[in-house]
Each structure stands twice: as C-alpha cells, then as structure tokens.
Enzyme design. Structure first.
Site, PDB file in Angstrom:
ATOM      1  N   LYS A   1       0.839  -1.190   0.000  1.00 20.41           N
ATOM      2  CA  LYS A   1       0.000   0.000   0.000  1.00 20.41           C
ATOM      3  C   LYS A   1       0.881   1.250   0.000  1.00 20.41           C
ATOM      4  O   LYS A   1       1.983   1.244   0.558  1.00 20.41           O
ATOM      5  CB  LYS A   1      -0.870   0.041   1.267  1.00 20.41           C
ATOM      6  CG  LYS A   1      -1.907  -1.038   1.403  1.00 20.41           C
ATOM      7  CD  LYS A   1      -2.631  -0.884   2.739  1.00 20.41           C
ATOM      8  CE  LYS A   1      -3.659  -1.976   2.981  1.00 20.41           C
ATOM      9  NZ  LYS A   1      -4.830  -1.836   2.103  1.00 20.41           N
TER      10      LYS A   1
ATOM     11  N   ARG B   1     -10.196 -11.516   2.302  1.00 14.97           N
ATOM     12  CA  ARG B   1     -11.105 -12.543   1.773  1.00 14.97           C
ATOM     13  C   ARG B   1     -10.455 -13.916   1.767  1.00 14.97           C
ATOM     14  O   ARG B   1     -11.138 -14.933   1.821  1.00 14.97           O
ATOM     15  CB  ARG B   1     -11.581 -12.145   0.379  1.00 14.97           C
ATOM     16  CG  ARG B   1     -10.520 -12.139  -0.700  1.00 14.97           C
ATOM     17  CD  ARG B   1     -10.939 -11.365  -1.920  1.00 14.97           C
ATOM     18  NE  ARG B   1     -11.005  -9.936  -1.631  1.00 14.97           N
ATOM     19  CZ  ARG B   1     -11.373  -9.023  -2.522  1.00 14.97           C
ATOM     20  NH1 ARG B   1     -11.708  -9.378  -3.750  1.00 14.97           N
ATOM     21  NH2 ARG B   1     -11.411  -7.750  -2.201  1.00 14.97           N
TER      22      ARG B   1
END
Length: 468
Positions: free
Chosen positions: A246, A320
């Site tokens: 990120k 996820r």
C-alpha cells in the site's frame, strides 16, 4: 500488556437525590418549558442565547450558584435527520457530577442512556486519564444491566481496534478471545504452525511473512439442542498490502484491519452476556500481512481448506483469503446462521461512506430482518446485491478462481461473491463489509475505532432466537 476494558457501565448509576435534572426540549415544547422556568433561569437562558436546536445545551444556575438544571435541545421532533444518539454528546459537554433525564414525550430514555455510555468512552491506554466523566442515573423502566452490558462490549471492541499493531498481534487477539471465553465458560481452540498450514492454508499463506505467527481461533459455547449461530471475524492486525504494498497514506489506519474480529467479539460478548438460547461459535483467523522472504506473491496458486484453488491476483486482497478458510470451517458445522464481519473493501466505502456498512445475503427474509434490526438499534446498514453474473469476474485461467480480479467495478460485490463460494451450504449467511472507524466525533461515536454492526448482530440473534 493486557488490554484494559474502557467501560464497565460505571457511568450508569442508581437514583440519587443529588442528580441534576436534564430537561430535553424540542422546538415544539420549548415555549411551554421556558414559561415553566423560574424567572432568573428564564432570563439566564435568554441571556446565553439558548434555543432548542439539536445538541444545544444550557447550564442553569440555582439560587446558591450551584448547577440546578440542564436544558438539552433536541431540535425539530419531526426532522428526519435527527440523531437518535444525540444524548451521546453530553458526557463530553457536561461538568463531572451525577445527572438524570427528566421524562419527556418522544424522548427514549433507554436509548439516550446507551448513547451516554457510548459517548463517554475514552481510550487512555497511552496517556494520563482525563477528568472524571459525568454519570447518569438509569432512566426509570430501562434495563440498566442490559444497557451496561452492551456498552461494555462495544468499549472492549473499540479498545481492540484502537490498540496499535505493535501491542496487538495475533497472540493478543487470541488472548482477548480466551479471556472472553473464560468469563462465559466457553471452550477455545487455537490452530497454528504446521497444523494451520495443513488445515487452513490460505490463513497460513497470508500470515507467513510475519514473525508473529498466524492462527485460527475457535470459541464455542452453548447446549447441544440449541440452534448453532456462527460469527466469523477478519483479524488482520496490520495490513501492509503484502508485496502489492500500500502507499503510506493508505497504511496509516491499517491497525483497524482487525475491526471485523473486534465486531465479532463484541457481538459474541453481548450474546453470551444475555445468555441467549443458542450454541455460539466464534471463528477468528488472525494474521499480520507483512513483507519478507516468506510472503505470498502475486500469481501464486494456493489450495484452500475447501479444496478450491485460488490464484493470487493481489496480495492486498488478503482479508477474503483468510475469511475463505474460516467460512469453510463454519459451513462444515452446518450452522443455522452465519454472520461474518470484515473491513474488506474500499469499494463499499466509496459506495456508502464510512458510517453505513454494506451487507450481503441471498436470503430475502433474513435481509429484511437485518435491516429492521439495524434501524431498531440505530446501527444502520445498507444491502448490496450478490449479483450472480459478476461471479465471472472471479475467473482464473489456471485456478478455480482469482482473489482480486482486475478492473474498477463492483469490488464489494465480487468480494462477497468470492466469500460465498466457501460457505455454499448455509443459506442464512450475512456478510458485513464495514469500515470499523469513526473518522470524526459524533454523538455516541467518538473518533477512532468502532464495532459497526455488532449491536445489530446481537439484536438480530436476540430476535431470531428469543430467550425462553
């Protein structure tokens, strides 16, 4: 260092004659309320410019100069935007002391008491404690014990989200769940090491690069004849994004990436505290998504617990992955209801903003119950569709599916469709995609960590399985 509980409901007290009355007034009731004030107080309110606008406060003195009464403006009683937690601003606005709400038409004392406790929350682990907080007499007819239990569970969850990652790793998440289990006589099992790599390979892969060992924590409590309710929470204690790192600005709040786990813990505490007639299961996969030689890579293919192979399209779509293995475990237990909580996608925030979590379910009746529970307890959510044709966006050329399909569209929906592949047997499955953070202070919602949907989940379970 153990995590301190920020609130045990001590801001809610029994009746005391010294309590200063708080008089709620609306735009409609103010004229009569003003006329009923003693002349000096009426003149004082006028001199200070008090008007019954939402959130406006006036401290009225008695003849001896002491605080005699608090006027609390509610605004227009019919305004659709009226904040039901408006009373949550009072603990930060009033001087220390004891207070009580005067009865008023249309004023929900129990909801105001909960807002008071939620607004009185402070996170003071790393600083000197602030001034004593004002206390509230429990409104007549309110279930003070239940209100205090809910507020304490929210405070404990907020504490977890607010704790920086250097003091909150997977081991500390495990410790918090073990503490919760010990308080309510639950059983806690933890899987890590070689067993984790074998049985929960996606959880292991995401956490492999961190020196803090990934793990799956599994709490169970309740009698065998009761329906099984399984809560699953995303426990990523910090998310660098992995090798798909990120930018710095996106990493600043990543201590909150375990906000789903915190919400699940808070909901579990409420359910167990109320002793609802369910078998409760709480599953939390907890990892740190770090960067090192052991990190999983874009393009890797990993076989999940469910047997499905997953191509890694992006290592920053790690939540996820760990939820997939946890949901496969949950689904195999044949629960009556699965609720999963996750700070999963930026797409949901773009669509609905930070205050309104998205939820997904295939069950229409359950969707109505979720929306109704959220409205009833002022824990709002908005349903997004599990649009089946978008499942093709998860296709992979070399594996059963890809965890992060390219393209800018339908990110929250494709993430929910990905998770659905791993719990195919449980129709009654609700997925919450939440932010887990209050960007600014609002009544009852201080800036910082928030366990969005936890109170909703408790209300949903209590309504679906009422106490006998």
């Amino acid at each position: 260092m153990p995590l301190a509980r920020a609130s045990d409901g001590s801001l809610l007290i029994a009746a005391t004659p010294e309590a200063v009355p708080i008089r709620p007034v609306t735009a409609e009731s103010w004229k009569a309320a003003e006329a009923a004030l003693p002349a000096p107080q009426r003149r004082f309110a006028a001199a200070t410019g008090f008007a019954p606008k939402a959130g406006r406060i006036a401290l009225l003195p008695g003849e001896d100069g002491s605080l005699a009464c608090v006027l609390f403006g509610l605004g227009d009683s019919a305004a659709p935007s009226r904040d039901r937690f408006l009373a949550g601003k009072l603990p930060a606005a009033l001087p220390p002391g004891d207070y009580r709400f005067e009865a008023s038409d249309g004023f929900d004392g129990a909801e105001a008491a909960l807002a008071w406790l939620l607004g009185g929350y402070r996170y003071e682990r790393y600083r000197k404690p602030g001034e004593p907080r004002p206390r509230l007499v429990a409104p007549e007819g309110a279930d003070a014990a239940a209100i205090a239990r809910v507020a304490a569970a929210v405070a404990a969850g907020r504490d977890l989200v607010n704790t920086p990652a250097n003091d909150l790793g997977p081991a500390e998440i495990e410790a918090a769940i073990r503490d919760l289990g010990a308080r309510f006589g639950a059983t806690v099992a933890v899987t890590l090491g070689e067993e984790l790599e074998r049985d929960f390979p996606l959880v292991h892969a995401v956490g492999a690069a961190s020196p803090r060992a990934p793990r799956l924590i599994d709490l169970t409590r309740g009698k065998g004849e009761n329906p099984l309710v399984t809560l699953v929470g995303k426990g990523v204690v910090f998310d660098t994004g992995g090798l798909d790192i990120k930018p710095a600005s996106n990493m600043l709040l990543m201590k909150k990436d375990m906000g789903g786990a915190a919400a699940a813990l808070a909901a579990a505490e409420m359910i167990m505290g109320a002793d609802l007639p369910v078998r409760l299961r709480l599953i939390v996969p907890s990892v740190e998504n770090a960067i090192a030689g052991e990190a999983f890579r874009p393009g890797d293919v990993i076989r999940s617990r469910a047997g499905l192979t997953v191509e890694i399209g992006n290592t920053d779509a790690e939540g996820r992955l760990i939820l997939a293995d946890a949901l496969a475990l949950a689904d195999a237990g044949e629960p009556d209801l699965i609720i999963d909580f996750a700070t999963l996608t930026g797409a949901a925030r773009v669509a609905l903003g930070p205050d309104l979590p998205a939820f997904f379910t295939e069950d229409g009746a359950l969707a109505e119950a979720v929306a109704e529970a959220g409205e009833r307890v002022n824990d709002p959510v908005w349903r997004l569709p599990l649009h089946a044709p978008y499942a093709s966006l998860l296709d992979s050329k070399i594996a059963d599916l890809n965890n992060a399909p390219g393209g800018p569209f339908a990110g929250a929906i494709t993430a929910a469709l990905f998770l659905r592949r791993f719990a195919p047997r449980t129709k009654a499955h609700v997925h919450f995609d939440l932010f887990g953070w209050n960007p600014s202070t609002k009544p009852g919602r201080p800036e910082g960590g928030e366990v969005q949907t936890a109170r909703l989940a408790y209300a949903l379970v209590a309504g679906r399985y009422p106490a006998r």
